[in-house]
Enzyme design. Structure first.
Site, PDB file in Angstrom:
ATOM      1  N   ASP A  33       0.812  -1.223  -0.060  1.00 56.89           N
ATOM      2  CA  ASP A  33       0.211   0.164  -0.238  1.00 56.89           C
ATOM      3  C   ASP A  33       0.943   1.508   0.576  1.00 56.89           C
ATOM      4  O   ASP A  33       2.137   1.433   0.744  1.00 56.89           O
ATOM      5  CB  ASP A  33      -0.907  -0.020   1.020  1.00 56.89           C
ATOM      6  CG  ASP A  33      -2.451   0.762   0.967  1.00 56.89           C
ATOM      7  OD1 ASP A  33      -2.958   1.909   0.162  1.00 56.89           O
ATOM      8  OD2 ASP A  33      -2.483   1.223   1.939  1.00 56.89           O
ATOM      9  N   ASN A  81     -10.603  -2.226  -6.882  1.00 55.22           N
ATOM     10  CA  ASN A  81      -9.239  -1.629  -7.629  1.00 55.22           C
ATOM     11  C   ASN A  81      -9.688  -1.057  -8.843  1.00 55.22           C
ATOM     12  O   ASN A  81      -9.320  -0.138  -9.932  1.00 55.22           O
ATOM     13  CB  ASN A  81      -8.237  -2.110  -7.858  1.00 55.22           C
ATOM     14  CG  ASN A  81      -7.463  -1.640  -6.689  1.00 55.22           C
ATOM     15  OD1 ASN A  81      -6.204  -2.463  -6.176  1.00 55.22           O
ATOM     16  ND2 ASN A  81      -7.157  -1.034  -5.932  1.00 55.22           N
TER      17      ASN A  81
END
Length: 253
Positions: A33, A81
């Protein structure tokens, strides 16, 4: 080498020297991340951030190979995503494809896809399948590439697979209700046959799982690191292992 680099290396060696290799996790899950935030802080684009994050993967696996880690799961693309704009998603998929090809070509890793293939473009599906086939004989660290992955989706897929399998066997719903168990569902997960993650690392300072390996991480230890993924260093990795080794795992007892 400047003074700062020298100090960093000496500190990394000190941390590594104090690491108890008997307490190294066998399976590490990593939530990669912070690529976009790293890029923004550096004045770059999101694509540059994703590429820098992809480049960091080979370093991480090199550090893992120096220990007794057996399985590494890398969350590279979540089901969420897919909501990102096309101008970012398309190059990200290209970066992932190139990264998976590089992992397969390295020769040290056994690549395994975890996720829902049907959600991915045909080219990405082909790259993942070819990487698995090309490395199926490799006796090295298993590298799970979580692409098009979501924890809830995995559980739904596992249950669907379980139902279809027993439907083909002619098992009635009543009979299935009698035998269904957590072990039976586990046999249909993307990671079936693998140990559950002992340690889950998330970079960028976020302190949540976001659906990562919901089933498998029931007894995992978590380590949240403040640095963005592209800036993740060996000393950060060693700190995570040291922190894990210092914990007393109770498994609910």
């Amino acid at each position: 080498m400047n003074f700062r680099d020298l100090v960093y290396r000496l500190y990394a060696r000190r941390v590594e020297g104090r690491l108890d290799h008997d307490q190294v996790p066998k399976h590490i899950g990593v939530i990669l991340d912070g690529n976009r935030r790293w890029a923004k802080a550096s004045g770059g684009s999101a694509v540059q951030g994703h590429q820098a994050g992809a480049d960091k993967i080979s370093e991480l696996l090199g550090w893992c190979s120096e220990t007794d880690v057996e399985v590494v799961t890398l969350w590279m693309l979540s089901t969420d995503n897919f909501d990102r704009p096309e101008h970012e998603l398309k190059p990200l998929l290209g970066i992932i494809e190139n990264t998976v090809r590089d992992l397969a070509a390295d020769g040290r890793w056994r690549v395994h896809h975890v996720g829902t293939l049907d959600l991915l473009p045909a080219e990405t599906q082909l790259v993942l399948k070819e990487a698995e086939q090309a490395t199926s004989h490799v006796d090295g660290i298993i590298v799970n590439v979580a692409v098009g992955y979501g924890g809830r989706q995995e559980i739904a897929d596992a249950v669907r697979s379980l139902l279809l399998e027993h439907s083909e066997r002619g098992t009635t719903f009543e009979e299935l209700a009698e035998i269904v168990s957590t072990d039976l569902i586990s046999e249909h997960l993307y990671t079936r046959g693998q140990p559950d993650p002992d340690l889950v690392i998330r970079t960028s300072g976020e302190q949540r799982l976001s659906g990562f390996m919901l089933w498998q991480s029931a007894h995992s230890e978590y380590y949240f690191c403040e640095v963005f993924w592209p800036a993740f260093r060996k000393v950060d990795f060693l700190r995570a292992l040291r922190d894990y080794a210092a914990r007393h795992r109770r498994y609910g007892a």
